[in-house]
Design a protein around this motif. Structure first.
Motif, PDB file in Angstrom:
ATOM      1  N   ARG A 187      42.912   6.204  34.539  1.00 26.45           N
ATOM      2  CA  ARG A 187      42.602   7.374  35.376  1.00 26.45           C
ATOM      3  C   ARG A 187      41.616   8.315  34.691  1.00 26.45           C
ATOM      4  N   GLN A 188      41.597   8.274  33.362  1.00 27.14           N
ATOM      5  CA  GLN A 188      40.676   9.104  32.598  1.00 27.14           C
ATOM      6  C   GLN A 188      39.335   8.394  32.374  1.00 27.14           C
ATOM      7  N   GLY A 189      39.200   7.161  32.884  1.00 23.26           N
ATOM      8  CA  GLY A 189      37.927   6.453  32.801  1.00 23.26           C
ATOM      9  C   GLY A 189      37.840   5.358  31.764  1.00 23.26           C
ATOM     10  N   ALA A 190      38.908   5.089  31.040  1.00 21.87           N
ATOM     11  CA  ALA A 190      38.889   4.030  30.028  1.00 21.87           C
ATOM     12  C   ALA A 190      39.049   2.657  30.674  1.00 21.87           C
ATOM     13  N   THR A 191      38.527   1.658  29.999  1.00 18.00           N
ATOM     14  CA  THR A 191      38.779   0.270  30.363  1.00 18.00           C
ATOM     15  C   THR A 191      39.948  -0.190  29.506  1.00 18.00           C
ATOM     16  N   VAL A 192      41.009  -0.654  30.146  1.00 16.93           N
ATOM     17  CA  VAL A 192      42.225  -1.040  29.434  1.00 16.93           C
ATOM     18  C   VAL A 192      42.475  -2.524  29.639  1.00 16.93           C
ATOM     19  N   ARG A 193      42.741  -3.215  28.530  1.00 21.63           N
ATOM     20  CA  ARG A 193      43.121  -4.621  28.576  1.00 21.63           C
ATOM     21  C   ARG A 193      44.402  -4.786  27.770  1.00 21.63           C
ATOM     22  N   HIS A 194      45.148  -5.827  28.080  1.00 21.38           N
ATOM     23  CA  HIS A 194      46.429  -6.046  27.413  1.00 21.38           C
ATOM     24  C   HIS A 194      46.377  -7.339  26.606  1.00 21.38           C
ATOM     25  N   GLU A 245      48.373 -10.192  25.379  1.00 22.86           N
ATOM     26  CA  GLU A 245      49.612 -10.802  25.869  1.00 22.86           C
ATOM     27  C   GLU A 245      50.498 -11.297  24.732  1.00 22.86           C
ATOM     28  N   GLY A 246      51.755 -11.487  25.062  1.00 20.97           N
ATOM     29  CA  GLY A 246      52.724 -12.096  24.140  1.00 20.97           C
ATOM     30  C   GLY A 246      52.897 -11.313  22.859  1.00 20.97           C
ATOM     31  N   THR A 247      52.738 -12.002  21.743  1.00 28.06           N
ATOM     32  CA  THR A 247      52.942 -11.384  20.434  1.00 28.06           C
ATOM     33  C   THR A 247      51.684 -10.718  19.900  1.00 28.06           C
ATOM     34  N   ALA A 248      50.660 -10.622  20.706  1.00 30.39           N
ATOM     35  CA  ALA A 248      49.385 -10.001  20.310  1.00 30.39           C
ATOM     36  C   ALA A 248      48.833 -10.648  19.043  1.00 30.39           C
ATOM     37  N   ASP A 249      48.869 -11.983  19.019  1.00 31.58           N
ATOM     38  CA  ASP A 249      48.284 -12.715  17.899  1.00 31.58           C
ATOM     39  C   ASP A 249      46.768 -12.750  18.064  1.00 31.58           C
ATOM     40  N   ARG A 250      46.067 -13.366  17.133  1.00 30.10           N
ATOM     41  CA  ARG A 250      44.598 -13.370  17.167  1.00 30.10           C
ATOM     42  C   ARG A 250      44.037 -13.878  18.500  1.00 30.10           C
ATOM     43  N   PRO A 251      44.486 -15.032  19.013  1.00 30.73           N
ATOM     44  CA  PRO A 251      43.924 -15.479  20.290  1.00 30.73           C
ATOM     45  C   PRO A 251      44.164 -14.478  21.425  1.00 30.73           C
ATOM     46  N   ALA A 252      45.339 -13.860  21.460  1.00 29.40           N
ATOM     47  CA  ALA A 252      45.634 -12.887  22.521  1.00 29.40           C
ATOM     48  C   ALA A 252      44.774 -11.633  22.361  1.00 29.40           C
ATOM     49  N   LEU A 253      44.604 -11.178  21.130  1.00 23.20           N
ATOM     50  CA  LEU A 253      43.754 -10.005  20.882  1.00 23.20           C
ATOM     51  C   LEU A 253      42.304 -10.300  21.239  1.00 23.20           C
ATOM     52  N   GLU A 254      41.828 -11.471  20.856  1.00 23.50           N
ATOM     53  CA  GLU A 254      40.448 -11.845  21.182  1.00 23.50           C
ATOM     54  C   GLU A 254      40.261 -11.968  22.695  1.00 23.50           C
ATOM     55  N   ALA A 255      41.233 -12.551  23.379  1.00 24.78           N
ATOM     56  CA  ALA A 255      41.144 -12.685  24.837  1.00 24.78           C
ATOM     57  C   ALA A 255      41.119 -11.310  25.513  1.00 24.78           C
ATOM     58  N   ALA A 256      41.755 -10.328  24.883  1.00 24.35           N
ATOM     59  CA  ALA A 256      41.776  -8.974  25.434  1.00 24.35           C
ATOM     60  C   ALA A 256      40.524  -8.178  25.062  1.00 24.35           C
ATOM     61  N   GLY A 257      39.650  -8.766  24.243  1.00 20.78           N
ATOM     62  CA  GLY A 257      38.395  -8.094  23.903  1.00 20.78           C
ATOM     63  C   GLY A 257      38.471  -7.158  22.715  1.00 20.78           C
ATOM     64  N   ILE A 258      39.310  -7.482  21.731  1.00 17.17           N
ATOM     65  CA  ILE A 258      39.490  -6.598  20.589  1.00 17.17           C
ATOM     66  C   ILE A 258      38.196  -6.363  19.813  1.00 17.17           C
ATOM     67  N   GLU A 259      37.287  -7.329  19.814  1.00 17.23           N
ATOM     68  CA  GLU A 259      36.041  -7.172  19.060  1.00 17.23           C
ATOM     69  C   GLU A 259      35.200  -6.006  19.569  1.00 17.23           C
ATOM     70  N   ASP A 260      35.298  -5.708  20.857  1.00 22.53           N
ATOM     71  CA  ASP A 260      34.497  -4.643  21.460  1.00 22.53           C
ATOM     72  C   ASP A 260      35.292  -3.376  21.745  1.00 22.53           C
ATOM     73  N   ALA A 261      36.577  -3.375  21.417  1.00 22.12           N
ATOM     74  CA  ALA A 261      37.439  -2.235  21.738  1.00 22.12           C
ATOM     75  C   ALA A 261      37.185  -1.068  20.784  1.00 22.12           C
ATOM     76  N   ASP A 262      37.488   0.118  21.271  1.00 25.39           N
ATOM     77  CA  ASP A 262      37.436   1.325  20.446  1.00 25.39           C
ATOM     78  C   ASP A 262      38.791   1.602  19.812  1.00 25.39           C
ATOM     79  N   THR A 263      39.854   1.254  20.562  1.00 21.85           N
ATOM     80  CA  THR A 263      41.207   1.628  20.158  1.00 21.85           C
ATOM     81  C   THR A 263      42.181   0.497  20.449  1.00 21.85           C
ATOM     82  N   LEU A 264      43.124   0.318  19.531  1.00 24.67           N
ATOM     83  CA  LEU A 264      44.274  -0.557  19.751  1.00 24.67           C
ATOM     84  C   LEU A 264      45.492   0.341  19.863  1.00 24.67           C
ATOM     85  N   VAL A 265      46.206   0.254  20.978  1.00 25.34           N
ATOM     86  CA  VAL A 265      47.456   0.984  21.159  1.00 25.34           C
ATOM     87  C   VAL A 265      48.589  -0.034  21.060  1.00 25.34           C
ATOM     88  N   VAL A 266      49.497   0.204  20.129  1.00 27.15           N
ATOM     89  CA  VAL A 266      50.655  -0.664  19.939  1.00 27.15           C
ATOM     90  C   VAL A 266      51.876   0.062  20.498  1.00 27.15           C
TER      91      VAL A 266
END
Length: 107
Positions: free
Chosen positions: A20-27, A29-50
């Protein structure tokens, strides 16, 4: 525009508040392992919220993929000592609601 990856569930609705504030949010999945983080676009993200302190090891993996990430824990759980130093913010949802947190993160 901010790109944010959320690791863990989102029972408080922080993802929606961020969108609602204009951010692009991706999740991550699962245990947030490397493949899941990469699929969510972690390389281009500004912030990781755990949102689940049990996924704290995902912070190390995420920072390996993107050393410039801001790390935020938004959880009622105790954050493990080994990862606290890498967290920019540790917030309890019982203390600050999702709208307030999203405004602060996107300022």
């Amino acid at each position: 525009m901010s790109e944010i990856v959320i690791a863990g569930g989102d029972p408080a609705g922080l993802g929606g508040a961020l969108e609602r504030q204009g951010a692009t949010v991706r999740h991550a999945e699962g245990t947030a392992d490397r493949p899941a983080l990469e699929a969510a676009g972690i390389e281009d993200a500004d912030t990781l919220v755990v949102t689940d302190a049990g996924l704290a090891t995902s912070v190390t993996v995420a920072l390996d993929c993107n050393p410039d990430l801001r790390i935020v824990f938004y959880t009622r759980d105790s954050v493990p000592e080994f990862i606290r130093g890498q967290a920019g913010h540790i917030v309890d949802p019982a203390v600050l609601d999702p709208d307030t947190v999203s405004e602060e993160l996107l300022r």
